[in-house]
Design a protein around this motif. Structure first.
Motif, short mmCIF file in Angstrom:
data_model
loop_
_atom_site.label_atom_id
_atom_site.label_comp_id
_atom_site.label_asym_id
_atom_site.label_seq_id
_atom_site.Cartn_x
_atom_site.Cartn_y
_atom_site.Cartn_z
N ALA A 85 0.84 -1.20 0.00
CA ALA A 85 0.00 0.00 0.00
C ALA A 85 0.87 1.25 0.00
O ALA A 85 0.58 2.23 -0.72
CB ALA A 85 -0.92 -0.01 1.21
N MET A 86 1.94 1.24 0.77
CA MET A 86 2.85 2.38 0.78
C MET A 86 3.58 2.50 -0.55
O MET A 86 3.84 3.61 -1.05
CB MET A 86 3.86 2.24 1.92
N THR A 87 3.90 1.38 -1.17
CA THR A 87 4.51 1.38 -2.50
C THR A 87 3.59 2.04 -3.51
O THR A 87 4.01 2.85 -4.35
CB THR A 87 4.84 -0.06 -2.92
N SER A 88 2.31 1.71 -3.43
CA SER A 88 1.32 2.32 -4.32
C SER A 88 1.21 3.83 -4.06
O SER A 88 1.14 4.64 -4.99
CB SER A 88 -0.04 1.64 -4.13
N PHE A 89 1.18 4.23 -2.80
CA PHE A 89 1.11 5.64 -2.44
C PHE A 89 2.30 6.41 -3.01
O PHE A 89 2.18 7.57 -3.42
CB PHE A 89 1.07 5.79 -0.92
N LEU A 90 3.46 5.77 -3.05
CA LEU A 90 4.67 6.42 -3.55
C LEU A 90 4.75 6.43 -5.07
O LEU A 90 5.74 6.91 -5.64
CB LEU A 90 5.91 5.73 -2.97
N GLY A 91 3.72 5.91 -5.74
CA GLY A 91 3.65 5.99 -7.19
C GLY A 91 4.26 4.82 -7.93
O GLY A 91 4.42 4.88 -9.16
N PHE A 92 4.58 3.73 -7.23
CA PHE A 92 5.16 2.56 -7.87
C PHE A 92 4.10 1.47 -8.03
O PHE A 92 3.11 1.44 -7.30
CB PHE A 92 6.34 2.02 -7.05
N LYS A 93 4.36 0.55 -8.94
CA LYS A 93 3.42 -0.51 -9.23
C LYS A 93 3.50 -1.61 -8.17
O LYS A 93 4.59 -2.11 -7.86
CB LYS A 93 3.70 -1.11 -10.61
N VAL A 94 2.35 -1.98 -7.62
CA VAL A 94 2.30 -3.03 -6.60
C VAL A 94 2.73 -4.37 -7.20
O VAL A 94 2.46 -4.67 -8.36
CB VAL A 94 0.88 -3.12 -6.02
N ASN A 95 3.41 -5.17 -6.39
CA ASN A 95 3.95 -6.48 -6.77
C ASN A 95 5.07 -6.38 -7.79
O ASN A 95 5.43 -7.37 -8.42
CB ASN A 95 2.85 -7.42 -7.30
N ASP A 96 5.61 -5.18 -7.96
CA ASP A 96 6.76 -4.97 -8.82
C ASP A 96 7.65 -3.85 -8.28
O ASP A 96 8.87 -3.95 -8.28
CB ASP A 96 6.31 -4.63 -10.25
N GLY A 97 7.02 -2.78 -7.78
CA GLY A 97 7.76 -1.59 -7.37
C GLY A 97 8.20 -1.57 -5.93
O GLY A 97 8.77 -0.56 -5.47
N GLU A 98 7.98 -2.66 -5.18
CA GLU A 98 8.43 -2.69 -3.79
C GLU A 98 9.95 -2.51 -3.69
O GLU A 98 10.46 -1.92 -2.74
CB GLU A 98 8.00 -3.99 -3.13
N CYS A 99 10.68 -3.00 -4.71
CA CYS A 99 12.13 -2.81 -4.72
C CYS A 99 12.47 -1.33 -4.89
O CYS A 99 13.51 -0.86 -4.37
CB CYS A 99 12.77 -3.64 -5.83
#
Length: 623
Positions: free
Chosen positions: A187-201
């Motif tokens: 959820a925080m990854t999504s808030f930061l503008g990255f794609k979930v299940n990919d942008g966590e890195c």
């Protein structure tokens, strides 16, 4: 006993084949469809695994799915129906996915000739736990699984034992949905503008540029209890559609608006003087605070696991186990004598875990085996050689995504070396001269990280080469650092942690680099002077290890920058066609498959590497 494991329906759909208790093949569907993290039923991966072992569906004793579909369906639909009709779109999307998952038995039988009673289902977190423990070297251990959610469970603690005739994995503690570290981080990854299940890195990488000044706010959301358990205050989040910045007004009032995915960060670990806006710094601070509280929660939960189990060895899996920074914090806490994380701890590895679990129930006295990180498709050097020799250089620009000019026939060179030793000696010189190399050898990696089978390699001490890699080859954000592959001797000299060599086989940890090695590895360092390291052992990957040694003879450092052979938004290349297309599209200098080399020979005036590279002898046959 021949067992096929399958995972699909959320992300990273994968198939894995187990024969007599040993994994012999594992492939992700994304490698065939070219859709990164493809969640669809892995029919291509299934047939790849079966063909590698020369098997048909009739030969299988069981097909095992990595979760229980009916339980997942009830959780998915019940969690979306509470806000109905406001959640109508989400409900419809989840219903479609749930129906496809629910009919998984029929889908399996549609593609594989197998009796319905031979299709089995293993709970999601038991699949993760089995993968972590059964592939480990331990006879007894505590197993911890942490991810977003599997059925109704978000994390689990298990006691595992194989000292008797049969492997036993027993749950000691579970955390129910929606109290989830994985969902919090996504959820925080999504808030930061990255794609979930990919942008966590990307969240993890961005965190290094920030300050943990929002930790107190985030602790109101993710509450860590004195006994090591944790809970989420769901009034801050809605997990009905994590991909759409699933935060409530309460969250927005405290932390502001989500970042647009179209906005580019200017953070650069290779250039600390880049001016950064106050807004960008705020997002970096939120990322840092997110990473900080995740680490604190994981450490507390691991301490709980040790207290409940009284075990000194840890096996760890689930999507959270891919967070190499948190893994390193855990390592430095020294809670356990040893930490084992399999090469593919996320949902893709659930396919192997499910199959291993069923095998453990059906069989006794299985020997401990050494898991291989490359169980995917074997790359075909012969087909590559055939394709490379009929290329029309004049058409090269049609494939290019970086406006590479049209080439002449003399600009492309196809060669084959007569021995591995000659190839590695020549290649070490090319790397030393500053060329960027696509390196494909043998079977592909199972899991998300390139480990010297589908890698892009270059000097680890040339910052400008690293910039070129990001801008003209990988096409990825400059704030994300690269990894390094090094020999055991080099790891002992360059990494500060004393056990770094033995722990780093699969890039599961990040390490502080010693002061004396910073200049040698500067292109692979993050802003905090750490690097995600892979220690390459000769018994694991002889060719890659020998290349590092050969390069070390020229440079004085047995290490290379090692990153995955893919462009941003694409999975790792799988076969020779994938590799050749990326070579054509991007600014790669050299492509090597087996002992065959395809090389771009551009005008000397435009070359960024040393002129003497043109004079390196080639003791080989030229087409």
């Amino acid at each position: 006993m021949k067992i096929l494991g399958i995972s699909s329906g959320y992300h990273d759909a994968t198939a894995a084949l187990i024969i007599n208790g040993k994994p012999v093949a594992s492939s992700a569907e994304e490698r065939f469809t070219r859709k990164k993290h493809d969640p669809s039923f892995p029919i291509n991966a299934i047939f790849d695994c079966l063909s590698q072992a020369n098997l048909n569906g009739d030969d299988l004793n069981y097909v095992v799915f990595h979760e229980r579909p009916f339980t997942k369906v009830t959780r998915s639909l019940s969690s979306s129906i509470s806000d109905f009709p406001k959640s109508l779109d989400t409900f419809l999307n989840l219903s479609k996915d749930a129906i496809q998952t629910f009919w998984i038995r029929q889908n399996i039988r549609k593609h594989i000739k197998i009796a319905p009673e031979k299709i089995l289902f293993v709970p999601h977190h038991m699949s993760h736990a089995s993968h972590a423990f059964i592939t480990s070297p331990h006879k007894k251990a505590v197993v911890v699984t942490i991810d977003a959610v599997g059925e109704w469970i978000s994390s689990g603690i298990f006691l595992a034992d194989r000292t008797r005739d049969q492997i036993k994995i027993q749950p000691l503690d579970i955390t129910p949905f929606p109290h989830s570290l994985g969902l919090f981080y996504s959820a925080m990854t999504s808030f930061l503008g990255f794609k979930v299940n990919d942008g966590e890195c990307s969240t993890m990488a961005l965190a290094a540029f920030g300050r943990p000044i929002y930790v107190d706010t985030l602790k109101k959301i993710l509450q860590i209890m004195p006994d090591g358990s944790y809970a989420l205050d769901t009034s801050w989040f809605t997990f009905k559609d994590v991909a759409r910045a699933p935060v409530t007004k309460k969250f927005l009032d405290s932390l502001g608006n989500p970042r647009s995915c179209k906005h580019e960060f200017l953070f650069d670990p290779l250039n600390v003087k880049t001016p950064i806006s106050a807004e960008d710094q705020k997002y970096a601070d939120i990322a840092c605070s997110t990473q900080h509280i995740l680490q604190e929660a994981i450490i507390s939960y691991m301490a709980r696991a040790k207290n409940l189990s009284k075990e000194v060895n840890l096996c760890y899996s689930g999507g959270a186990a891919l967070n190499c920074v948190a893994n390193s914090v855990l390592l430095n806490k020294q809670l356990f004598n040893s930490i084992y994380i399999p090469p593919d701890p996320g949902d893709g590895g659930g396919a192997m875990g499910a199959a291993l679990y069923v095998d453990s129930l059906m069989s006794k006295n299985r020997e401990i085996f050494d898991i291989r990180p490359n169980l995917g498709t074997h790359i075909d050097e012969a087909s590559f050689k055939e394709l490379a020799t009929v290329l029309d250089p004049a058409q090269w620009h049609r494939f290019s995504s970086t406006q590479t000019p049209a080439l002449k026939k003399t600009d492309l060179m196809v060669t084959t070396f007569s021995s591995d030793a000659l190839l590695l000696e020549w290649l070490a010189k090319q790397l030393f001269c500053g060329r960027i190399v696509g390196w494909c050898q043998g079977r592909a990696e199972n899991g998300p990280r390139a480990l010297g089978y589908r890698s892009i390699l270059l000097r680890p001490d040339d910052v400008e080469l690293s910039r070129r890699l990001s801008k003209k080859i990988k096409l990825r954000a400059p704030f994300r650092p690269y990894a390094v592959a090094l020999t055991q001797n080099e790891a002992i000299k360059s990494l500060e942690h004393q056990d770094s060599a033995s722990l780093s086989r699969w890039m599961q940890f990040s390490y502080k680099v010693s002061k004396s090695a910073e200049s040698k590895l500067c292109a692979a360092l993050h802003i905090d002077k750490t690097t995600r390291a892979q220690c390459v052992f000769p018994e694991d990957n002889p060719a890659f290890h020998n290349l590092l040694v050969s390069y070390g003879k020229l440079s004085g450092c047995e290490a290379l920058l090692n990153t995955s052979f893919n462009e941003s938004g694409f999975p790792l290349v799988n076969d020779s066609t994938d590799a050749l297309l990326m070579f054509a599209r991007t600014d790669l200098d050299i492509l090597i498959i087996g002992n065959t080399v395809l090389e771009k020979r551009l005008d000397k005036k435009n070359e960024s590497y040393k002129d003497n590279c043109f004079n390196i002898e080639r003791p080989l046959h030229r087409f």
